[in-house]
Each structure stands twice: as structure tokens, then as C-alpha cells.
Write a protein that holds these residues in place. Structure first.
Motif, PDB file in Angstrom:
ATOM      1  N   LEU A   1      35.568  -6.520   7.949  1.00 54.48           N
ATOM      2  CA  LEU A   1      35.337  -6.381   6.192  1.00 54.48           C
ATOM      3  C   LEU A   1      35.752  -5.154   5.867  1.00 54.48           C
ATOM      4  O   LEU A   1      35.457  -4.916   4.700  1.00 54.48           O
ATOM      5  N   GLY A   2      36.731  -4.445   6.779  1.00 52.77           N
ATOM      6  CA  GLY A   2      37.190  -3.273   6.092  1.00 52.77           C
ATOM      7  C   GLY A   2      36.082  -1.881   5.988  1.00 52.77           C
ATOM      8  O   GLY A   2      36.409  -0.824   5.509  1.00 52.77           O
ATOM      9  N   GLY A   3      35.054  -2.241   6.773  1.00 57.05           N
ATOM     10  CA  GLY A   3      34.326  -0.899   7.150  1.00 57.05           C
ATOM     11  C   GLY A   3      34.590   0.022   8.291  1.00 57.05           C
ATOM     12  O   GLY A   3      35.495  -0.424   9.111  1.00 57.05           O
ATOM     13  N   ASP A   4      33.937   0.936   8.809  1.00 57.69           N
ATOM     14  CA  ASP A   4      34.320   1.966   9.678  1.00 57.69           C
ATOM     15  C   ASP A   4      33.309   1.689  10.721  1.00 57.69           C
ATOM     16  O   ASP A   4      33.235   2.466  11.845  1.00 57.69           O
ATOM     17  N   ASP A   5      32.208   0.754  10.785  1.00 58.89           N
ATOM     18  CA  ASP A   5      31.149   0.283  11.891  1.00 58.89           C
ATOM     19  C   ASP A   5      30.476   1.609  12.128  1.00 58.89           C
ATOM     20  O   ASP A   5      29.949   1.761  13.361  1.00 58.89           O
ATOM     21  N   SER A   6      29.997   2.320  11.052  1.00 60.37           N
ATOM     22  CA  SER A   6      29.521   3.532  11.283  1.00 60.37           C
ATOM     23  C   SER A   6      27.878   3.627  11.263  1.00 60.37           C
ATOM     24  O   SER A   6      26.919   4.489  11.532  1.00 60.37           O
TER      25      SER A   6
ATOM     26  N   PRO B   1       0.767  -1.156  -0.056  1.00 59.30           N
ATOM     27  CA  PRO B   1       0.046   0.114  -0.059  1.00 59.30           C
ATOM     28  C   PRO B   1       0.919   1.309  -0.101  1.00 59.30           C
ATOM     29  O   PRO B   1       1.965   1.156   0.406  1.00 59.30           O
ATOM     30  N   LYS B   2       0.291   2.270  -0.199  1.00 55.77           N
ATOM     31  CA  LYS B   2       1.172   3.622  -0.412  1.00 55.77           C
ATOM     32  C   LYS B   2       1.782   3.958   0.846  1.00 55.77           C
ATOM     33  O   LYS B   2       0.992   4.016   1.845  1.00 55.77           O
ATOM     34  N   GLY B   3       2.996   4.157   1.037  1.00 55.33           N
ATOM     35  CA  GLY B   3       4.002   4.260   2.183  1.00 55.33           C
ATOM     36  C   GLY B   3       5.047   5.309   1.650  1.00 55.33           C
ATOM     37  O   GLY B   3       5.103   5.670   0.711  1.00 55.33           O
ATOM     38  N   SER B   4       5.621   5.734   2.889  1.00 51.26           N
ATOM     39  CA  SER B   4       6.535   6.359   2.728  1.00 51.26           C
ATOM     40  C   SER B   4       7.847   6.252   2.168  1.00 51.26           C
ATOM     41  O   SER B   4       8.186   4.748   2.111  1.00 51.26           O
ATOM     42  N   THR B   5       8.842   7.055   2.046  1.00 50.90           N
ATOM     43  CA  THR B   5      10.167   6.584   1.321  1.00 50.90           C
ATOM     44  C   THR B   5      11.145   7.093   2.451  1.00 50.90           C
ATOM     45  O   THR B   5      11.181   7.897   3.020  1.00 50.90           O
ATOM     46  N   PHE B   6      12.000   6.126   2.834  1.00 51.56           N
ATOM     47  CA  PHE B   6      13.153   6.270   3.754  1.00 51.56           C
ATOM     48  C   PHE B   6      14.476   5.973   3.102  1.00 51.56           C
ATOM     49  O   PHE B   6      14.632   5.359   1.934  1.00 51.56           O
ATOM     50  N   GLN B   7      15.380   6.605   3.751  1.00 48.41           N
ATOM     51  CA  GLN B   7      16.856   6.578   3.110  1.00 48.41           C
ATOM     52  C   GLN B   7      17.398   5.700   4.417  1.00 48.41           C
ATOM     53  O   GLN B   7      17.486   6.062   5.630  1.00 48.41           O
ATOM     54  N   ILE B   8      18.228   4.651   4.027  1.00 47.81           N
ATOM     55  CA  ILE B   8      18.917   3.884   5.152  1.00 47.81           C
ATOM     56  C   ILE B   8      20.217   3.584   4.691  1.00 47.81           C
ATOM     57  O   ILE B   8      20.619   3.450   3.565  1.00 47.81           O
ATOM     58  N   ILE B   9      21.089   3.761   5.955  1.00 50.43           N
ATOM     59  CA  ILE B   9      22.605   3.708   5.487  1.00 50.43           C
ATOM     60  C   ILE B   9      22.845   2.424   6.186  1.00 50.43           C
ATOM     61  O   ILE B   9      22.578   1.843   7.305  1.00 50.43           O
ATOM     62  N   CYS B  10      23.940   1.688   5.632  1.00 45.88           N
ATOM     63  CA  CYS B  10      24.503   0.391   6.197  1.00 45.88           C
ATOM     64  C   CYS B  10      26.073   0.671   5.861  1.00 45.88           C
ATOM     65  O   CYS B  10      26.744   1.193   5.162  1.00 45.88           O
ATOM     66  N   ASP B  11      26.849  -0.104   6.867  1.00 44.61           N
ATOM     67  CA  ASP B  11      28.277  -0.320   7.019  1.00 44.61           C
ATOM     68  C   ASP B  11      28.642  -1.558   7.392  1.00 44.61           C
ATOM     69  O   ASP B  11      27.600  -2.348   7.648  1.00 44.61           O
ATOM     70  N   GLU B  12      29.886  -1.889   7.348  1.00 39.44           N
ATOM     71  CA  GLU B  12      30.182  -3.139   7.845  1.00 39.44           C
ATOM     72  C   GLU B  12      31.239  -2.814   8.978  1.00 39.44           C
ATOM     73  O   GLU B  12      31.985  -1.712   8.971  1.00 39.44           O
ATOM     74  N   GLY B  13      31.632  -3.795   9.707  1.00 38.23           N
ATOM     75  CA  GLY B  13      32.664  -3.715  10.719  1.00 38.23           C
ATOM     76  C   GLY B  13      34.037  -3.980  10.010  1.00 38.23           C
ATOM     77  O   GLY B  13      34.306  -4.033   9.053  1.00 38.23           O
ATOM     78  N   PRO B  14      34.835  -3.547  10.901  1.00 39.28           N
ATOM     79  CA  PRO B  14      36.640  -3.615  10.655  1.00 39.28           C
ATOM     80  C   PRO B  14      36.917  -4.680  10.138  1.00 39.28           C
ATOM     81  O   PRO B  14      37.547  -4.980   9.232  1.00 39.28           O
TER      82      PRO B  14
END
Length: 191
Positions: free
Chosen positions: A73-78, A58-71
Motif C-alpha cells: 500500500l506504499g507504506g514502510d512496514d514500520s 472509566p478514567k484511564g490513561s492516554t496512549f499514543q499509537i503509531i500505525c503504518d501499511e506494508g509496501p
């Protein structure tokens, strides 16, 4: 001092959209509906990714989502890693269906809490092209406080599990394919 990435919200509403005609539709005792979500995602810096998710039906809102990886996997865990969102979505969907059932049946539920362990495994070699990931197991423990009978609670859990889109997608895998373009030219579909 905080980094610029720590000031970006992990989840934010981009656009609000609703249709008053659809309000409460999923709380009707008999249902025949399809839920459709559309998503666009892109890689950012390091291992961070950003997705814009729109609920079309059904009609719903739009969201922006950020993901990261932990160290590891070379990520910043942010931000939470993709598997954290996946694991949370299993729990959220089941709790939604249990709450929906309790509301429709007007059950006397004082509280519902859930704990869950989600396991994944990966084997193979990136170099040899044999790397393969898989889900291993999802174990969900429900803690329900209620004056209802055990049979009523058992029925609520059964209906909740059967109507939870994500549990059903795990138990009955859905078809999936990847279509890609490289430099604007289509690449064969990858099933």
C-alpha cells in the motif's frame, strides 16, 4: 543504520490517569456502565498515522499509537497496519471478558489462549468512486486449560462473547457517521 521512524515507539503512554473509586468496578457481579474513549489521529509521512487515545470513562490513561501499511500500500512496514490493531482488539476484548468472568466466578482456569483469523475484502475502483471495503469473517479458536466442567466453560464463553464490546459491534453494527470540515468550513455529514 536505522531510520528515524524506527526509533519512535509504536505505543507509548502519554499520561497516566486513574480513579481509585473505580478500581475493580468491572469485577462486580452486576454491572451497568458505559465505556467512553476519545481519539485524535493524524496522517504523518507516507502511510504512517498517529493516534492519541484517551479512556474517559472509566478514567484511564492516554496512549499514543503509531500505525503504518506494508509496501503493498506504499507504506514502510514500520508499525502494525490499522487492520492488525482492529484484529488484535477483537482478541484482547474477548480475552478480557473471559478473564473477568473467570475472576468473578472464581473459576479454576490454568490458561487461556486464542488464535484468530480475520478476513476483509475490497472491490471497486478508486477512479470511478466505487471502491468499497467490507469485513468478511472473524474465526476465533480458544484453547482453554481448566478443571471446570464443559458446561461451565461453555457458559463462560457465551457470557464473554455477549459482553465483549467489539464482538457485539461486529455482530450488531453500531451507527457510524463521518463529519468533516474542509478549509475550516463544515462539509455535510456522511453516513
Amino acid at each position: 543504520m536505522s531510520s528515524p521512524t524506527s526509533q519512535v515507539p509504536i505505543v507509548s503512554k502519554v499520561m497516566e490517569r486513574t480513579d481509585p473509586e473505580e478500581h475493580g468496578a468491572s469485577l462486580k457481579p452486576v454491572q451497568k456502565r458505559e465505556v467512553v474513549l476519545r481519539l485524535e489521529a493524524e496522517s504523518l509521512d507516507n502511510m504512517r498515522k498517529q493516534a492519541t487515545v484517551r479512556v474517559d470513562q472509566p478514567k484511564g490513561s492516554t496512549f499514543q499509537i503509531i500505525c503504518d501499511e506494508g509496501p503493498y500500500l506504499g507504506g514502510d512496514d514500520s508499525a502494525p497496519p490499522p487492520l492488525a490493531y482492529y484484529s488484535a482488539s477483537i482478541a484482547f476484548c474477548l480475552l478480557t471478558q473471559l478473564s473477568r468472568y473467570a475472576s468473578i466466578k472464581k473459576l479454576n482456569i490454568h490458561s487461556m489462549k486464542l488464535s484468530q483469523e480475520t478476513r476483509f475484502a475490497m472491490e471497486g475502483s478508486v477512479v470511478k468512486g466505487t471502491l468499497a471495503g467490507r469485513g468478511v469473517e472473524v474465526v476465533t479458536n480458544l484453547d482453554i486449560e481448566s478443571d471446570e466442567s464443559e458446561e461451565t466453560i461453555r457458559q463462560m464463553i457465551e457470557v464473554g462473547k455477549n459482553s465483549c464490546f467489539i464482538h457485539q459491534s461486529i455482530m450488531n453494527p453500531v451507527p457510524s457517521r463521518i463529519e468533516a470540515t474542509v478549509n475550516g468550513d463544515p462539509l455535510l455529514s456522511i453516513d
